[in-house]
Structure formats: C-alpha cells, structure tokens
Design an enzyme around this catalytic site. Structure first.
Site, PDB file in Angstrom:
ATOM      1  N   ASP A  76      -2.989  17.672  65.735  1.00 23.49           N
ATOM      2  CA  ASP A  76      -3.865  18.894  65.182  1.00 23.49           C
ATOM      3  C   ASP A  76      -2.822  20.216  65.439  1.00 23.49           C
ATOM      4  OD1 ASP A  76      -5.973  17.908  64.233  1.00 23.49           O
ATOM      5  OD2 ASP A  76      -7.322  18.134  66.125  1.00 23.49           O
TER       6      ASP A  76
ATOM      7  N   ARG B 259     -10.263  25.418  80.588  1.00 17.98           N
ATOM      8  CA  ARG B 259     -10.307  26.436  79.493  1.00 17.98           C
ATOM      9  C   ARG B 259     -10.107  27.946  79.802  1.00 17.98           C
ATOM     10  NH1 ARG B 259      -8.960  22.070  77.768  1.00 17.98           N
ATOM     11  NH2 ARG B 259      -9.618  21.219  75.721  1.00 17.98           N
TER      12      ARG B 259
ATOM     13  N   ASP C 241     -15.472  23.812  73.622  1.00 19.53           N
ATOM     14  CA  ASP C 241     -14.046  24.467  74.125  1.00 19.53           C
ATOM     15  C   ASP C 241     -13.658  25.601  73.292  1.00 19.53           C
ATOM     16  OD1 ASP C 241     -13.578  22.676  75.971  1.00 19.53           O
ATOM     17  OD2 ASP C 241     -12.555  21.419  74.521  1.00 19.53           O
TER      18      ASP C 241
ATOM     19  N   SER D 189     -11.041  11.497  70.802  1.00 23.58           N
ATOM     20  CA  SER D 189     -10.433  12.846  70.849  1.00 23.58           C
ATOM     21  C   SER D 189     -10.495  12.660  72.435  1.00 23.58           C
ATOM     22  CB  SER D 189     -11.629  13.821  70.379  1.00 23.58           C
ATOM     23  OG  SER D 189     -11.454  15.048  71.267  1.00 23.58           O
TER      24      SER D 189
HETATM   25  N1  ARG Z   1     -17.922  17.361  76.755  1.00 26.85           N
HETATM   26  C1  ARG Z   1     -16.891  17.806  77.527  1.00 26.85           C
HETATM   27  C2  ARG Z   1     -17.071  19.331  77.427  1.00 26.85           C
HETATM   28  O1  ARG Z   1     -17.639  19.751  76.574  1.00 26.85           O
HETATM   29  C3  ARG Z   1     -15.502  17.602  77.148  1.00 26.85           C
HETATM   30  C4  ARG Z   1     -14.875  18.073  76.308  1.00 26.85           C
HETATM   31  C5  ARG Z   1     -13.484  17.408  75.770  1.00 26.85           C
HETATM   32  N2  ARG Z   1     -12.561  18.293  74.765  1.00 26.85           N
HETATM   33  C6  ARG Z   1     -11.881  17.653  73.898  1.00 26.85           C
HETATM   34  N3  ARG Z   1     -11.128  18.728  73.276  1.00 26.85           N
HETATM   35  N4  ARG Z   1     -11.875  16.539  73.598  1.00 26.85           N
HETATM   36  O2  ARG Z   1     -16.683  20.082  78.351  1.00 26.85           O
END
Ligand code: ARG
Length: 422
Positions: A31, A112, A141, A193
C-alpha cells in the site's frame, strides 16, 4: 477501474495540486509503496518517507529505506521509537490495566498517536505541508492518526489515498507492476492485514472474516500452538515498582527488553492468542485475531498486584476508570484532556503497586500463582479461620452486621408490608 480521487470532504484533506511536499508514513509494504509513487504522480508533490520502529519483528530497515529512495522519495527517515513507545504509551496502559472490549490490549491504538506525533515533527523538519498515511476509510487507525496530526499541527493537511483511490488489491498490484514497484509474495502472500509492535500483533481480513470458521494455522506467527508447547510449566517472577514492571526472575531489565523477553517466553508456552469480536468506532463490528503474549502476562500480573495493595473502594472504582481510559485510547482521543486526568489518577494508585507476582505459564495458560508486596493490605495473622488479633476482632462482627444491613432490612420490611406471611 482506474486510480481516481474524489473531492475532499474533511476540511483538512488535501486534493491534488494543493500540497507541495508530503511526509508519508511508510512501512515498505504494498500500500505505502504504491502510495509513494502515486502521490508524486497524482499530487505533483514531493515525498519524504518516514518509517518507525516500534519493535515489529523481522524488519530490515535498510531494505525499507532503499526501497523508498528507489521509488523517488527525497529522503527516508527511520526512527527507533521503541523506548518512547514503551515508557510513554505502554506503561500508562499497564497502569490502567488497559483492555478494550475485555480482550484487546490496544497495541495498535497506543502506537498510532506516537507515530503521528513523530510524523508531525519530521514533517516540520523537512518543510512538508501534509502528512500521508495508508489507512483505509473503514478502520480506527485513520481516526487515531488524523486526530493526532490535527491536534498537534492544525495547519497540516492530510492525504489518505486508500480512502479514495478506489483501487482494490488486484488494481494495486497491477499499478505496482506497471511502475516497477516490487511486490513481495505477490498474490500468494497470506491474505491478512497485519499490524504489530512490541506490545502485540493483529491479523484481520480475508478468511478471518468468516466468523463461523476457527482461525487458520497460517494466522499466528508469534505464539506457539499450545499443543506444541513444553510439557513442563514455567514460573515467571515479575517484579513491579510503582506499577512499572522492572525485573524478570530477579533480573532487572529496561522496559523494552523486559517486554520482549516476556513475549518470547510466553509465546513458547502458547500464551497470548485472542479471538476478538470488536466494535470499531466507525460503526463496524469486526473480528480480530491477536497475539499478545507479553501483554497477557504483564497485564494479569499488574492487575493482580494492584488488587492486593488497593482498598476495596479503590479497586471497585478503578475498574470503571480503566475502562474509560481504554475506550478513549481505542477511540483515537489520546489528546483528550480526560485521558490526562485519568492518568493522574492511575499514577496515584500505582504509587503503591510494588512487589512480585509469579505467573505460571503452561500450554496456553498464564495463571498468577504467587504474590508478595510490602504494601499488601493483607495480614497473614488475620487471615486464619477462627482467629482474632491485631486490628481485627471477631466479636465486633455482629455489631457491624446489625448496622451495615439496617437500611436494607428496613426497606425489605416496608416493601413486603401487608403481603402474605409478613
Ligand atoms: N482492531 C485493532 C484496532 O482497531 C487493530 C487494528 C490493526 N490495524 C491494521 N492496520 N491492521 O486497534
């Protein structure tokens, strides 16, 4: 399907031609590699790449940098933020026993705001007028990154191509091939992912979305299958000082090292997988598969010790604050003042959280089996059956019971007045 953009909806989003130089949060994956090229082409902007080391295993940062420069980045900065992540983000989470939805230790959510904070610093250093990231429009995110960038740098624009470029994975791979971007694993790579750092690893998407199916064998990469874990249990003694884990089996360690080692030991024993149905803040319900070996061990040890040193009132009250803390962090509101207010409370309670907790690791299970603390509100002399002594008097109990239950007994009598048998 072509790689088109749609007009911005948020006031902070930049369209093509509106920014000159973009700081791209670059992982080296498909990406963000496609993005590195795409921003130059579609925005006519220069790109500075930034890659953060939060302890995600198996990264070769020289390769990542080389790839960014090959794709036309003006520069590629690699920042090792593990210490800061552990001290300023994971430690407060430990003090708050932070689990969202009862099972997610928030590793991504904690990372983040730090990633975005460093992005702002680097963007300013390099004279960028925008920050770009590879989040989709369906996840949490994007909320966490955008909210942090906007809180710290209201003048900064945000470019989030995946939210509007309307390319699926196939189109992205085609774009990559067309522009000479190496595609690792191609279409055969596991269809998940992934996001990871020292505090955990998540897998989402693909076959995981089939709620009726158990996790496939190719999902978990850190934690051993409990069936293959050692046949002997291992007791791990974790020392805490004021809420912070400081030693393993008596050996003092820095926090990053301590987390890494705990993760390695717990993983070997098959400890730390979570199959989680999660309420995202953007409305979706999703399934996440987590590997959180260090978090599982350290959070249960911390919570156990905290309970030992806290009063009944502190312990009952703190649970609701812990939950509030976890929700704010999950929801992308790291800079919400309430989080700081709560941290002050967490720190205050954790002043007393000093001692040792022994966790027994065995075939997927982590269980607290022994505790000691100079601050324990526990007196062995008072714990025995049928004994009085020191501050405790059994003879006082009936008087206590009479007064403690007075209102409840009166109310019961009133509610049942005139009813049969009363
Ligand atoms: N579900 C978790 C969260 O919202 C993990 C997210 C993982 N992010 C990703 N880009 N795969 O914090």
């Amino acid at each position: 399907m072509s790689e088109t953009t749609q007009p911005p909806i948020g006031s902070y989003e930049a369209g093509p031609g509106e920014v000159q130089r973009v700081l791209l949060l670059y992982s080296g994956g498909l990406d963000t590699s496609v993005m590195l090229k795409w921003i130059q082409d579609h925005y006519g902007a220069e790109v500075v790449a930034l890659t953060l080391n939060l302890g995600q295993p198996g990264e070769d940062y020289d390769v990542v940098r080389g790839k960014a420069l090959d794709l036309g980045a003006l520069a590629c900065e690699i920042v090792d933020a593990r210490e800061e992540f552990a001290r300023e983000y994971v430690l407060p989470a430990i003090k708050a026993n932070a689990l969202y939805g009862g099972g997610y230790p928030l590793f991504t959510a904690l990372g983040r705001p730090l990633i975005a904070k460093i992005a702002v610093e680097k963007a300013r250093e390099h004279g960028c007028d925008a920050v770009a990231h590879g989040c989709t429009g369906k996840g949490n995110d994007q909320v966490r990154l955008d909210s942090t960038v906007l809180a710290l740098a209201p003048e900064m624009k945000i470019v989030a191509p995946v939210r509007n470029w309307q390319m699926g994975r196939e189109e992205e791979i085609a774009y990559a091939r067309e522009h000479g971007i190496p595609v690792k694993g191609g279409t055969e790579a596991p269809p998940y992912s992934i996001d990871d750092n020292i505090w955990g690893r998540s897998s989402e998407g693909g076959p995981i979305e089939d709620l009726a199916a158990p996790p496939r064998d190719d999902v978990f990469e850190l934690v051993a299958d409990p069936r293959e874990a050692p046949d002997e249990p291992q007791d791990l003694v974790i020392g805490f000082e004021r809420g912070c884990p400081v030693s393993l089996d008596g050996e003092r360690l820095g926090l990053v090292e301590l987390i890494d080692r705990t993760a390695a030991i717990a993983s070997r024993h098959g400890v730390g997988t979570v199959d989680h149905i999660e309420d995202r803040i953007v409305g979706l319900k999703v399934r996440d598969l987590y590997e959180v070996p260090a978090a599982e061990v350290l959070l249960s040890a911390h919570a156990d010790l905290e309970k030992l040193v806290g009063t009944i009132h502190q312990n009952r009250f703190k649970r609701s604050l812990d939950e509030q803390w976890a929700f704010l962090v999950y929801a992308g509101l790291w800079y919400e003042p309430l989080r700081e207010n709560l941290d002050a409370y967490m720190d205050s309670v954790n002043e007393q959280v000093t001692g040792e907790i022994t966790v027994r690791l065995f075939k997927g299970r982590a269980q607290v089996v022994a505790r000691s603390s100079p601050n324990a509100l526990y007196d062995e002399a008072l714990a025995g059956f049928g004994e009085s002594g020191g501050l405790f008097s059994q003879q006082s109990s009936p008087g206590f019971i009479e007064l403690w239950t007075l209102q409840s007994r009166m109310a019961y009598g009133i509610r049942n007045r005139g009813k049969e048998g009363s």
